[in-house]
Design a protein around this motif. Structure first.
Motif, short mmCIF file in Angstrom:
data_model
loop_
_atom_site.label_atom_id
_atom_site.label_comp_id
_atom_site.label_asym_id
_atom_site.label_seq_id
_atom_site.Cartn_x
_atom_site.Cartn_y
_atom_site.Cartn_z
N ASN A 123 53.40 67.43 -8.31
CA ASN A 123 53.80 68.39 -7.28
C ASN A 123 55.22 68.16 -6.76
N PHE A 124 55.75 66.95 -6.96
CA PHE A 124 57.07 66.65 -6.39
C PHE A 124 58.11 66.26 -7.44
N LYS A 125 57.82 66.52 -8.70
CA LYS A 125 58.75 66.10 -9.75
C LYS A 125 60.06 66.88 -9.72
N GLN A 126 60.09 68.05 -9.07
CA GLN A 126 61.31 68.86 -9.05
C GLN A 126 62.26 68.46 -7.93
N PHE A 127 61.84 67.55 -7.04
CA PHE A 127 62.68 67.15 -5.91
C PHE A 127 63.50 65.91 -6.27
N ASP A 128 64.82 66.06 -6.28
CA ASP A 128 65.69 64.94 -6.66
C ASP A 128 65.71 63.82 -5.63
N ASN A 129 65.47 64.17 -4.37
CA ASN A 129 65.58 63.17 -3.30
C ASN A 129 64.22 62.62 -2.85
N ILE A 130 63.17 62.89 -3.65
CA ILE A 130 61.83 62.42 -3.30
C ILE A 130 61.27 61.60 -4.45
N LEU A 131 60.86 60.37 -4.12
CA LEU A 131 60.25 59.47 -5.09
C LEU A 131 58.77 59.33 -4.77
N THR A 132 57.92 59.38 -5.79
CA THR A 132 56.49 59.12 -5.59
C THR A 132 56.13 57.79 -6.24
N LYS A 133 55.11 57.15 -5.69
CA LYS A 133 54.74 55.82 -6.18
C LYS A 133 53.25 55.60 -5.98
N ARG A 134 52.56 55.12 -7.00
CA ARG A 134 51.15 54.75 -6.83
C ARG A 134 51.10 53.31 -6.35
N ASP A 135 50.84 53.16 -5.06
CA ASP A 135 50.89 51.83 -4.46
C ASP A 135 50.18 51.85 -3.11
N ASP A 136 49.99 50.68 -2.55
CA ASP A 136 49.42 50.53 -1.22
C ASP A 136 50.49 50.93 -0.20
N GLY A 137 50.24 52.00 0.51
CA GLY A 137 51.23 52.52 1.46
C GLY A 137 51.57 51.55 2.57
N PHE A 138 50.59 50.79 3.04
CA PHE A 138 50.85 49.83 4.11
C PHE A 138 51.93 48.82 3.70
N GLN A 139 51.92 48.44 2.41
CA GLN A 139 52.86 47.44 1.93
C GLN A 139 54.30 47.94 1.92
N GLN A 140 54.47 49.26 1.92
CA GLN A 140 55.82 49.82 1.82
C GLN A 140 56.64 49.58 3.09
N LEU A 141 55.98 49.37 4.22
CA LEU A 141 56.72 49.07 5.45
C LEU A 141 57.42 47.72 5.33
N LYS A 142 56.76 46.83 4.64
CA LYS A 142 57.35 45.50 4.41
C LYS A 142 58.38 45.55 3.28
N ALA A 143 58.08 46.38 2.26
CA ALA A 143 58.91 46.39 1.06
C ALA A 143 60.17 47.23 1.18
N THR A 144 60.15 48.30 1.96
CA THR A 144 61.28 49.25 1.94
C THR A 144 62.07 49.34 3.24
N LEU A 145 61.64 48.62 4.27
CA LEU A 145 62.36 48.66 5.54
C LEU A 145 63.18 47.40 5.73
N PRO A 146 64.36 47.48 6.36
CA PRO A 146 64.98 48.70 6.89
C PRO A 146 65.59 49.54 5.77
N PRO A 147 65.62 50.86 5.94
CA PRO A 147 66.24 51.71 4.92
C PRO A 147 67.76 51.59 4.99
N LYS A 148 68.41 51.91 3.89
CA LYS A 148 69.88 51.82 3.84
C LYS A 148 70.52 52.80 4.82
N GLU A 149 69.82 53.90 5.15
CA GLU A 149 70.36 54.90 6.07
C GLU A 149 70.35 54.43 7.52
N ARG A 150 69.52 53.44 7.81
CA ARG A 150 69.34 52.93 9.18
C ARG A 150 68.80 54.00 10.13
N ARG A 151 68.26 55.06 9.58
CA ARG A 151 67.57 56.10 10.33
C ARG A 151 66.32 56.46 9.55
#
Length: 281
Positions: free
Chosen positions: A131-159
């Motif tokens: 459903n989201f393969k056409q969006f260049d700025n959206i990445l999908t991932k099969r993973d535990d969502g809770f873990q992404q707060l630890k893995a991807t924060l802080p974002p490079k945008e700082r927002r």
């Protein structure tokens, strides 16, 4: 345990509340030109057919988005939300599809904004990815969502905005929400965190809120819409959004639109609504 499928519940009163709050936060973040990061920890498939076997089995959308579909003279914010859903339905001729939170976000994000959508369910993830393969700025991932707060924060945008929307199939989900918030906030204290929760047993909700208070985090706003009085019986009587670092206008906006939502979605005048600070500044 991965039995929960949001397709049974898409477009219900809880989705209406959740997606209005999501839309308002994103629109506020867009007031600055600089891009932001959006993380959806439990994304589902992102788009739902309301005439599917799952949706028709429960018919929950009939007590949610369907009640707003033909309304006139809606508050501007509610009208903007319904317009988004009508856009998904080829201009609004017929209500056939509903947008999950990832698609609501995708319709609102700008090219400079970036999103990560995570889903662990083995059946739902391939649908999400497609459903989201056409969006260049959206990445999908099969993973535990809770873990992404630890893995991807802080974002490079700082927002950024982090939507935490687990199924709460297990009691442990309530504890995992708190742990994830603590992990995320430690890394990204200025981010906006939006947590959806169901009210099935009020005591369970109270325990989660007390646990949030005990984290020491400030600026926590609670928004709730109840369609039935609290009960010891099975079933969701209300739902809410807890927002950490909410936009300053969000409290006012929700106080203005919740009376309309309650009046329209719950014509029997049972249940209720509330906007209050769990922890102020």
């Amino acid at each position: 345990m991965l039995s929960y499928r949001h397709s049974f519940h898409a477009g219900n009163h809880a989705d209406v509340l959740k997606h209005l709050v999501l839309m308002l936060i994103i629109e506020n973040l867009k007031q600055k030109d600089k891009g932001f990061y959006y993380l959806d920890t439990h994304a589902g498939v992102g788009r739902y057919r309301l005439f599917s076997n799952e949706s028709e089995k429960t018919g929950e959308y009939k007590e949610g988005i369907a009640k707003l579909w033909e309304q006139k003279n809606m508050p501007t914010v509610v009208a903007d939300y319904v317009k988004l859903i009508k856009k998904l339905n080829y201009g609004g001729k017929e209500l056939r599809y509903y947008a999950g939170s990832p698609l609501i976000a995708a319709m609102l994000l700008r090219p400079q904004d970036r999103a990560l959508l995570t889903e662990l369910h083995p059946t739902d993830y391939p649908l999400l990815r497609n459903n989201f393969k056409q969006f260049d700025n959206i990445l999908t991932k099969r993973d535990d969502g809770f873990q992404q707060l630890k893995a991807t924060l802080p974002p490079k945008e700082r927002r950024g905005l982090i939507l935490i929307d687990p199924p709460y199939e297990l009691k442990e989900d309530y504890e995992l929400v708190i742990k994830a918030i603590e992990e995320g906030y430690k890394r990204f204290a200025t981010g906006v965190y939006a947590i959806w929760y169901p009210v099935v047993l009020r005591q369970q909700t109270k325990r989660m809120i007390n646990a949030l208070k005990n984290t020491g985090i400030r600026k926590i706003l609670q928004i709730e819409l109840a369609v039935r009085p609290d009960s010891e019986q099975r079933g969701m009587t209300a739902s809410g959004m807890i927002v950490i670092n909410p936009p300053w206008v969000l409290e006012k906006q929700m106080n203005e639109i919740l009376p309309y939502l309650h009046r329209t979605l719950v014509p029997e005048a049972i249940g209720g609504w509330s906007v209050k600070w769990i922890v102020s500044e």
